[in-house]
Design a protein around this motif. Structure first.
Motif: not given
Length: 453
Positions: A406-410
Protein backbone atom coordinates in the motif's frame (compact mmCIF):
# COMPACT_ATOMS: atom_id res chain seq x y z
CA UNK A 1 18.72 35.46 21.31
CA UNK A 2 16.19 32.60 21.29
CA UNK A 3 13.81 34.39 18.92
CA UNK A 4 16.54 34.63 16.29
CA UNK A 5 17.34 30.92 16.28
CA UNK A 6 15.87 28.81 13.48
CA UNK A 7 15.12 25.11 13.40
CA UNK A 8 17.99 23.34 11.70
CA UNK A 9 17.11 22.12 8.22
CA UNK A 10 17.38 18.33 8.15
CA UNK A 11 17.22 15.79 5.37
CA UNK A 12 14.77 12.86 5.73
CA UNK A 13 17.40 10.53 7.16
CA UNK A 14 18.39 13.08 9.81
CA UNK A 15 14.75 13.64 10.73
CA UNK A 16 14.20 9.92 11.29
CA UNK A 17 17.43 9.56 13.27
CA UNK A 18 16.53 12.50 15.50
CA UNK A 19 13.12 10.99 16.12
CA UNK A 20 14.72 7.68 16.98
CA UNK A 21 17.06 9.43 19.41
CA UNK A 22 14.59 11.78 21.07
CA UNK A 23 10.94 10.88 20.33
CA UNK A 24 8.87 7.91 21.50
CA UNK A 25 6.70 6.22 18.88
CA UNK A 26 3.45 4.77 20.24
CA UNK A 27 2.54 1.15 20.91
CA UNK A 28 5.66 -0.67 19.64
CA UNK A 29 9.20 -1.52 20.71
CA UNK A 30 11.22 1.41 19.47
CA UNK A 31 13.62 -0.82 17.53
CA UNK A 32 10.70 -1.74 15.27
CA UNK A 33 10.58 1.81 13.91
CA UNK A 34 12.79 1.65 10.87
CA UNK A 35 11.41 3.76 8.06
CA UNK A 36 8.48 6.01 8.98
CA UNK A 37 7.05 8.32 6.35
CA UNK A 38 8.60 11.76 6.76
CA UNK A 39 5.64 14.06 6.10
CA UNK A 40 6.33 17.42 4.54
CA UNK A 41 3.07 19.02 3.39
CA UNK A 42 -0.57 18.14 2.78
CA UNK A 43 -3.67 19.34 1.00
CA UNK A 44 -7.16 17.88 0.69
CA UNK A 45 -7.02 14.07 0.59
CA UNK A 46 -3.29 13.93 -0.16
CA UNK A 47 0.01 14.49 1.61
CA UNK A 48 3.62 14.45 0.43
CA UNK A 49 6.80 13.20 2.04
CA UNK A 50 10.14 14.98 2.10
CA UNK A 51 11.16 13.22 -1.10
CA UNK A 52 8.12 14.57 -2.93
CA UNK A 53 6.17 11.31 -3.04
CA UNK A 54 2.40 11.77 -2.89
CA UNK A 55 0.14 9.61 -0.71
CA UNK A 56 -3.62 9.28 -0.81
CA UNK A 57 -4.64 9.60 2.84
CA UNK A 58 -7.14 6.74 3.02
CA UNK A 59 -7.12 6.73 6.81
CA UNK A 60 -7.57 10.48 7.40
CA UNK A 61 -4.33 10.15 9.38
CA UNK A 62 -5.82 8.60 12.56
CA UNK A 63 -9.47 8.81 11.41
CA UNK A 64 -9.48 12.48 12.31
CA UNK A 65 -8.77 14.52 9.17
CA UNK A 66 -12.45 14.60 8.21
CA UNK A 67 -12.44 17.93 6.38
CA UNK A 68 -9.16 17.16 4.62
CA UNK A 69 -5.72 18.65 5.05
CA UNK A 70 -4.86 22.35 5.12
CA UNK A 71 -8.35 23.78 4.79
CA UNK A 72 -7.85 27.52 4.27
CA UNK A 73 -10.90 28.59 6.30
CA UNK A 74 -9.79 26.68 9.38
CA UNK A 75 -6.21 27.86 9.08
CA UNK A 76 -7.44 31.43 8.76
CA UNK A 77 -9.57 31.02 11.89
CA UNK A 78 -6.55 29.76 13.83
CA UNK A 79 -4.45 32.72 12.70
CA UNK A 80 -7.18 35.24 13.48
CA UNK A 81 -7.71 33.83 16.97
CA UNK A 82 -3.97 33.78 17.64
CA UNK A 83 -3.85 37.48 16.84
CA UNK A 84 -6.64 38.19 19.34
CA UNK A 85 -6.29 35.80 22.29
CA UNK A 86 -4.30 32.57 22.60
CA UNK A 87 -5.17 31.53 26.16
CA UNK A 88 -7.80 32.21 28.75
CA UNK A 89 -8.07 30.74 32.25
CA UNK A 90 -10.90 28.16 32.19
CA UNK A 91 -12.64 30.11 34.94
CA UNK A 92 -13.04 33.10 32.66
CA UNK A 93 -15.59 33.54 29.88
CA UNK A 94 -14.72 34.16 26.22
CA UNK A 95 -16.84 34.86 23.19
CA UNK A 96 -15.26 32.08 21.15
CA UNK A 97 -15.84 29.45 23.84
CA UNK A 98 -19.45 30.53 24.19
CA UNK A 99 -20.05 30.40 20.44
CA UNK A 100 -18.42 26.98 20.08
CA UNK A 101 -20.41 25.43 22.93
CA UNK A 102 -23.63 26.91 21.55
CA UNK A 103 -22.87 25.44 18.13
CA UNK A 104 -22.31 21.99 19.65
CA UNK A 105 -25.65 22.23 21.43
CA UNK A 106 -27.24 23.10 18.08
CA UNK A 107 -25.83 20.20 16.04
CA UNK A 108 -25.94 17.37 18.59
CA UNK A 109 -29.14 15.33 18.94
CA UNK A 110 -31.92 15.98 21.41
CA UNK A 111 -31.28 18.13 24.47
CA UNK A 112 -27.54 17.60 24.68
CA UNK A 113 -26.84 21.12 25.75
CA UNK A 114 -23.83 21.77 28.00
CA UNK A 115 -20.18 21.08 27.18
CA UNK A 116 -16.96 20.52 29.07
CA UNK A 117 -14.00 20.98 26.74
CA UNK A 118 -11.02 18.66 26.87
CA UNK A 119 -7.81 18.20 24.89
CA UNK A 120 -8.44 14.72 23.50
CA UNK A 121 -10.88 11.86 23.16
CA UNK A 122 -9.29 10.01 26.06
CA UNK A 123 -9.82 12.99 28.35
CA UNK A 124 -13.40 13.26 27.12
CA UNK A 125 -13.99 9.64 28.17
CA UNK A 126 -12.28 10.13 31.53
CA UNK A 127 -14.53 13.08 32.30
CA UNK A 128 -17.66 11.37 30.98
CA UNK A 129 -17.03 8.61 33.53
CA UNK A 130 -16.51 11.17 36.27
CA UNK A 131 -19.70 13.00 35.38
CA UNK A 132 -21.74 9.79 35.32
CA UNK A 133 -20.47 8.78 38.75
CA UNK A 134 -20.97 12.24 40.21
CA UNK A 135 -24.52 12.45 38.85
CA UNK A 136 -25.72 8.98 39.81
CA UNK A 137 -23.71 8.34 42.96
CA UNK A 138 -23.01 4.88 41.51
CA UNK A 139 -19.68 3.31 40.61
CA UNK A 140 -19.91 0.61 37.93
CA UNK A 141 -19.47 1.35 34.23
CA UNK A 142 -20.55 -1.24 31.64
CA UNK A 143 -18.37 -1.32 28.52
CA UNK A 144 -17.55 -3.72 25.67
CA UNK A 145 -14.55 -5.99 25.15
CA UNK A 146 -13.93 -4.95 21.54
CA UNK A 147 -13.62 -1.27 22.29
CA UNK A 148 -10.99 1.40 22.50
CA UNK A 149 -11.69 4.57 24.44
CA UNK A 150 -8.24 6.12 24.69
CA UNK A 151 -4.78 5.64 26.16
CA UNK A 152 -4.99 7.41 29.52
CA UNK A 153 -5.34 4.97 32.41
CA UNK A 154 -9.06 5.37 33.00
CA UNK A 155 -9.99 5.42 29.32
CA UNK A 156 -7.69 2.48 28.54
CA UNK A 157 -9.15 0.28 31.24
CA UNK A 158 -12.69 1.31 30.28
CA UNK A 159 -12.11 -0.27 26.90
CA UNK A 160 -11.46 -3.91 26.26
CA UNK A 161 -8.63 -3.35 23.80
CA UNK A 162 -5.73 -5.69 24.70
CA UNK A 163 -3.35 -2.75 25.03
CA UNK A 164 -4.97 -2.15 28.42
CA UNK A 165 -3.41 -5.34 29.80
CA UNK A 166 0.04 -3.79 30.22
CA UNK A 167 -1.38 -1.23 32.67
CA UNK A 168 -3.80 -3.26 34.78
CA UNK A 169 -4.99 -2.86 37.45
CA UNK A 170 -6.11 0.77 37.33
CA UNK A 171 -9.59 2.14 38.04
CA UNK A 172 -12.20 -0.18 39.52
CA UNK A 173 -15.82 -0.77 38.60
CA UNK A 174 -15.47 -1.61 34.91
CA UNK A 175 -17.79 -4.42 33.75
CA UNK A 176 -17.37 -5.67 30.17
CA UNK A 177 -19.81 -7.33 27.81
CA UNK A 178 -19.46 -8.93 24.38
CA UNK A 179 -20.00 -7.00 21.18
CA UNK A 180 -22.74 -7.35 18.54
CA UNK A 181 -20.12 -8.85 16.20
CA UNK A 182 -22.06 -10.94 13.69
CA UNK A 183 -19.04 -12.32 11.80
CA UNK A 184 -17.41 -13.63 14.99
CA UNK A 185 -20.43 -13.93 17.24
CA UNK A 186 -19.59 -15.46 20.65
CA UNK A 187 -23.16 -16.76 20.88
CA UNK A 188 -23.09 -18.88 17.74
CA UNK A 189 -22.30 -17.87 14.18
CA UNK A 190 -25.12 -16.64 12.01
CA UNK A 191 -24.46 -14.45 8.97
CA UNK A 192 -27.16 -12.03 10.05
CA UNK A 193 -26.02 -12.05 13.68
CA UNK A 194 -28.09 -12.56 16.82
CA UNK A 195 -29.59 -9.14 17.57
CA UNK A 196 -31.85 -10.09 20.46
CA UNK A 197 -29.13 -12.21 22.07
CA UNK A 198 -26.75 -9.23 22.03
CA UNK A 199 -29.32 -7.11 23.84
CA UNK A 200 -30.25 -9.85 26.34
CA UNK A 201 -26.56 -10.43 27.10
CA UNK A 202 -25.99 -6.79 28.10
CA UNK A 203 -29.15 -6.69 30.18
CA UNK A 204 -28.40 -9.99 31.92
CA UNK A 205 -24.89 -8.83 32.77
CA UNK A 206 -26.24 -5.66 34.34
CA UNK A 207 -28.83 -7.66 36.28
CA UNK A 208 -26.03 -9.82 37.73
CA UNK A 209 -24.08 -6.68 38.68
CA UNK A 210 -27.15 -4.97 40.16
CA UNK A 211 -28.67 -2.18 38.07
CA UNK A 212 -28.72 0.02 41.16
CA UNK A 213 -24.90 -0.13 41.17
CA UNK A 214 -24.40 0.84 37.53
CA UNK A 215 -23.72 4.49 36.76
CA UNK A 216 -23.53 4.20 32.99
CA UNK A 217 -23.35 2.07 29.88
CA UNK A 218 -20.35 3.40 27.95
CA UNK A 219 -19.91 2.24 24.36
CA UNK A 220 -18.54 3.38 21.04
CA UNK A 221 -21.60 4.02 18.90
CA UNK A 222 -19.82 2.20 16.07
CA UNK A 223 -16.81 0.16 17.19
CA UNK A 224 -13.69 1.82 15.81
CA UNK A 225 -10.17 0.40 15.91
CA UNK A 226 -11.42 -2.99 17.10
CA UNK A 227 -13.25 -3.96 13.96
CA UNK A 228 -15.79 -1.44 12.64
CA UNK A 229 -18.60 -3.36 14.34
CA UNK A 230 -21.97 -1.84 13.48
CA UNK A 231 -24.74 -2.68 15.97
CA UNK A 232 -28.02 -3.88 14.43
CA UNK A 233 -31.07 -1.67 14.48
CA UNK A 234 -32.85 -2.10 17.80
CA UNK A 235 -29.65 -2.52 19.83
CA UNK A 236 -29.18 1.06 20.93
CA UNK A 237 -32.92 1.56 21.25
CA UNK A 238 -33.20 -1.37 23.66
CA UNK A 239 -30.26 -0.17 25.75
CA UNK A 240 -31.83 3.30 25.93
CA UNK A 241 -35.11 1.84 27.17
CA UNK A 242 -33.45 -0.39 29.77
CA UNK A 243 -31.19 2.41 31.00
CA UNK A 244 -34.18 4.71 31.48
CA UNK A 245 -36.00 2.06 33.50
CA UNK A 246 -33.10 1.74 35.95
CA UNK A 247 -31.65 5.24 36.20
CA UNK A 248 -28.55 4.28 34.25
CA UNK A 249 -26.89 6.84 32.00
CA UNK A 250 -26.07 6.10 28.38
CA UNK A 251 -22.66 7.38 27.22
CA UNK A 252 -21.85 7.35 23.50
CA UNK A 253 -18.22 7.48 22.50
CA UNK A 254 -18.40 9.37 19.18
CA UNK A 255 -14.69 10.17 19.06
CA UNK A 256 -14.26 8.26 15.78
CA UNK A 257 -17.85 7.96 14.57
CA UNK A 258 -18.86 11.58 15.07
CA UNK A 259 -18.80 14.58 12.74
CA UNK A 260 -20.03 12.99 9.55
CA UNK A 261 -17.87 9.88 9.47
CA UNK A 262 -20.85 7.52 9.15
CA UNK A 263 -23.00 9.64 6.83
CA UNK A 264 -24.80 11.47 9.63
CA UNK A 265 -23.38 14.18 11.85
CA UNK A 266 -23.26 11.68 14.72
CA UNK A 267 -23.53 7.91 14.39
CA UNK A 268 -26.15 7.60 17.12
CA UNK A 269 -28.55 9.44 14.79
CA UNK A 270 -28.80 6.25 12.73
CA UNK A 271 -30.65 4.73 15.69
CA UNK A 272 -32.85 7.68 16.69
CA UNK A 273 -31.48 7.62 20.23
CA UNK A 274 -30.33 10.52 22.40
CA UNK A 275 -27.53 9.57 24.80
CA UNK A 276 -27.22 11.23 28.19
CA UNK A 277 -23.55 12.00 27.62
CA UNK A 278 -21.57 12.15 24.39
CA UNK A 279 -17.77 12.17 24.12
CA UNK A 280 -16.15 13.57 20.99
CA UNK A 281 -12.76 14.63 19.64
CA UNK A 282 -11.06 13.75 16.31
CA UNK A 283 -13.50 15.32 13.83
CA UNK A 284 -14.21 18.22 16.18
CA UNK A 285 -11.05 20.01 15.03
CA UNK A 286 -9.73 17.35 12.63
CA UNK A 287 -6.39 17.47 14.43
CA UNK A 288 -5.61 21.03 13.33
CA UNK A 289 -5.18 21.63 17.06
CA UNK A 290 -5.83 19.19 19.95
CA UNK A 291 -9.43 19.33 21.16
CA UNK A 292 -12.08 17.10 22.69
CA UNK A 293 -15.40 17.63 24.42
CA UNK A 294 -18.05 16.05 26.63
CA UNK A 295 -21.62 17.23 26.15
CA UNK A 296 -24.48 16.31 28.50
CA UNK A 297 -28.27 16.49 28.47
CA UNK A 298 -30.13 19.22 30.29
CA UNK A 299 -31.09 17.15 33.34
CA UNK A 300 -27.44 16.38 33.99
CA UNK A 301 -26.45 20.01 33.50
CA UNK A 302 -29.19 20.98 35.98
CA UNK A 303 -27.76 18.63 38.61
CA UNK A 304 -24.53 20.59 38.69
CA UNK A 305 -26.28 23.88 39.32
CA UNK A 306 -26.25 22.98 43.02
CA UNK A 307 -23.62 20.23 43.12
CA UNK A 308 -19.89 20.74 42.49
CA UNK A 309 -18.70 19.90 38.98
CA UNK A 310 -15.51 18.15 40.08
CA UNK A 311 -13.74 18.15 36.71
CA UNK A 312 -11.07 20.52 35.50
CA UNK A 313 -8.28 20.99 32.97
CA UNK A 314 -5.86 23.89 32.57
CA UNK A 315 -6.42 24.08 28.84
CA UNK A 316 -10.18 23.46 28.84
CA UNK A 317 -11.87 25.70 26.31
CA UNK A 318 -8.61 27.06 24.91
CA UNK A 319 -9.50 29.96 22.55
CA UNK A 320 -7.49 28.65 19.60
CA UNK A 321 -9.02 25.20 20.04
CA UNK A 322 -12.52 26.66 20.17
CA UNK A 323 -11.92 28.82 17.11
CA UNK A 324 -10.69 25.77 15.24
CA UNK A 325 -13.70 23.69 16.28
CA UNK A 326 -16.17 26.41 15.33
CA UNK A 327 -14.55 26.92 11.92
CA UNK A 328 -14.48 23.16 11.34
CA UNK A 329 -18.18 22.79 12.13
CA UNK A 330 -18.93 25.55 9.64
CA UNK A 331 -16.93 23.71 6.96
CA UNK A 332 -19.02 20.56 7.48
CA UNK A 333 -22.16 22.57 6.85
CA UNK A 334 -21.00 24.92 4.11
CA UNK A 335 -19.37 22.15 2.04
CA UNK A 336 -22.09 19.56 2.68
CA UNK A 337 -19.51 17.05 3.87
CA UNK A 338 -21.90 14.89 5.89
CA UNK A 339 -24.04 14.32 2.81
CA UNK A 340 -20.92 13.63 0.74
CA UNK A 341 -19.93 11.04 3.34
CA UNK A 342 -23.28 9.33 2.84
CA UNK A 343 -23.05 9.40 -0.96
CA UNK A 344 -19.40 8.33 -1.16
CA UNK A 345 -20.09 5.86 1.63
CA UNK A 346 -22.66 4.12 -0.54
CA UNK A 347 -20.08 3.92 -3.30
CA UNK A 348 -17.48 2.62 -0.87
CA UNK A 349 -19.88 -0.11 0.26
CA UNK A 350 -20.20 -1.20 -3.39
CA UNK A 351 -16.43 -1.29 -3.79
CA UNK A 352 -16.08 -3.37 -0.64
CA UNK A 353 -18.52 -5.91 -2.03
CA UNK A 354 -16.50 -6.00 -5.24
CA UNK A 355 -13.36 -6.76 -3.22
CA UNK A 356 -15.17 -9.55 -1.40
CA UNK A 357 -16.40 -11.10 -4.64
CA UNK A 358 -12.97 -10.89 -6.27
CA UNK A 359 -10.59 -11.91 -3.47
CA UNK A 360 -10.97 -15.24 -1.63
CA UNK A 361 -8.95 -13.85 1.30
CA UNK A 362 -11.69 -11.32 2.06
CA UNK A 363 -13.89 -12.99 4.63
CA UNK A 364 -16.11 -10.07 5.52
CA UNK A 365 -16.59 -6.38 4.74
CA UNK A 366 -18.37 -3.79 6.86
CA UNK A 367 -18.99 -0.10 6.44
CA UNK A 368 -21.22 2.80 7.36
CA UNK A 369 -20.67 6.09 5.58
CA UNK A 370 -16.97 6.59 5.03
CA UNK A 371 -15.87 4.19 7.74
CA UNK A 372 -15.23 0.69 6.46
CA UNK A 373 -13.16 -2.42 6.85
CA UNK A 374 -11.97 -5.53 5.04
CA UNK A 375 -11.46 -8.59 7.23
CA UNK A 376 -8.83 -10.91 5.78
CA UNK A 377 -8.98 -14.65 6.47
CA UNK A 378 -6.99 -17.77 5.71
CA UNK A 379 -10.15 -19.73 5.04
CA UNK A 380 -13.70 -18.49 4.45
CA UNK A 381 -15.30 -21.64 5.79
CA UNK A 382 -13.49 -21.59 9.13
CA UNK A 383 -13.16 -17.78 9.19
CA UNK A 384 -9.64 -18.20 10.56
CA UNK A 385 -8.11 -14.71 10.59
CA UNK A 386 -5.06 -13.99 8.51
CA UNK A 387 -3.54 -12.61 11.72
CA UNK A 388 -5.15 -13.18 15.16
CA UNK A 389 -5.77 -10.37 17.65
CA UNK A 390 -2.81 -11.57 19.73
CA UNK A 391 -0.58 -12.15 16.70
CA UNK A 392 3.13 -12.69 17.19
CA UNK A 393 5.53 -10.98 14.76
CA UNK A 394 5.85 -14.08 12.57
CA UNK A 395 2.05 -14.19 12.20
CA UNK A 396 1.99 -10.63 10.84
CA UNK A 397 4.24 -11.25 7.84
CA UNK A 398 1.49 -11.31 5.23
CA UNK A 399 -0.29 -8.25 6.61
CA UNK A 400 3.08 -6.53 6.83
CA UNK A 401 3.72 -7.22 3.16
CA UNK A 402 0.30 -5.80 2.32
CA UNK A 403 1.05 -2.66 4.31
CA UNK A 404 4.34 -2.27 2.48
CA UNK A 405 2.59 -2.64 -0.87
CA UNK A 406 0.00 0.00 0.00
CA UNK A 407 2.77 2.40 0.93
CA UNK A 408 4.77 1.57 -2.19
CA UNK A 409 1.76 2.42 -4.36
CA UNK A 410 1.12 5.68 -2.52
CA UNK A 411 -1.75 4.89 -0.18
CA UNK A 412 -1.67 5.72 3.52
CA UNK A 413 -3.96 3.24 5.23
CA UNK A 414 -4.69 1.92 8.67
CA UNK A 415 -4.17 -1.81 9.25
CA UNK A 416 -4.54 -3.79 12.45
CA UNK A 417 -4.30 -7.53 12.87
CA UNK A 418 -6.29 -9.00 9.93
CA UNK A 419 -8.20 -5.79 9.25
CA UNK A 420 -7.70 -3.20 6.52
CA UNK A 421 -9.57 0.00 7.37
CA UNK A 422 -10.92 2.66 5.00
CA UNK A 423 -11.65 6.08 6.46
CA UNK A 424 -10.75 8.76 3.90
CA UNK A 425 -11.49 12.46 4.39
CA UNK A 426 -15.16 13.31 3.90
CA UNK A 427 -14.27 15.61 1.00
CA UNK A 428 -13.13 12.66 -1.14
CA UNK A 429 -14.65 12.33 -4.61
CA UNK A 430 -15.45 9.22 -6.63
CA UNK A 431 -12.29 9.37 -8.72
CA UNK A 432 -10.13 9.49 -5.60
CA UNK A 433 -12.13 6.68 -4.04
CA UNK A 434 -11.51 4.57 -7.15
CA UNK A 435 -7.81 5.40 -6.91
CA UNK A 436 -7.68 4.11 -3.35
CA UNK A 437 -9.52 0.89 -4.05
CA UNK A 438 -7.35 0.15 -7.09
CA UNK A 439 -4.36 0.14 -4.75
CA UNK A 440 -6.15 -1.98 -2.15
CA UNK A 441 -7.19 -4.39 -4.90
CA UNK A 442 -3.53 -4.83 -5.82
CA UNK A 443 -2.42 -5.36 -2.21
CA UNK A 444 -5.09 -7.99 -1.58
CA UNK A 445 -3.36 -10.26 -4.10
CA UNK A 446 -0.73 -10.81 -1.42
CA UNK A 447 -3.41 -12.00 1.01
CA UNK A 448 -4.89 -14.24 -1.68
CA UNK A 449 -1.51 -15.98 -2.08
CA UNK A 450 -1.62 -16.89 1.61
CA UNK A 451 -5.21 -18.13 1.43
CA UNK A 452 -5.57 -21.75 2.58
CA UNK A 453 -9.19 -22.41 1.64
Amino acid sequence: MLQNRKIQVMNPQEIVKTHRDHVFFSWVPQKNIQNPIVMDRAEGVYFWDKDGKRYLDFSSQYVNMNIGHSHPKVIAAIKDQADQLVFAHPGTATEIRAATAAKLAEITPGDLTKTFFTLSGAEAIENAIKIARLYTGRHKIVTRYRSYHGATLGAAIAGGDPRRLAHEPTISGIVRVHDPYAYRCPFGYAPEGNPQVYIDHVIQTIEFEGPENVAAILMETITGFNGCIIPPDGYWQALREYADQHGILLICDEVIAGFGRTGKMFAIEHYGVVPDIMAMAKGLTCGYVPMGAVIVRQHIADHFETNPFVCGLTFSGNPIGCATALATMKVYEEENLVENSRIMGDRMAEKLQEMKAKHPSVGDVRSLGLYGLIECVKNRETREPLAPWNAKPHEMVVMGKMAARLRELGLHGLMRWNWVFMSPPLCINEEQLEEGFAIIDDALKIADEAYEG
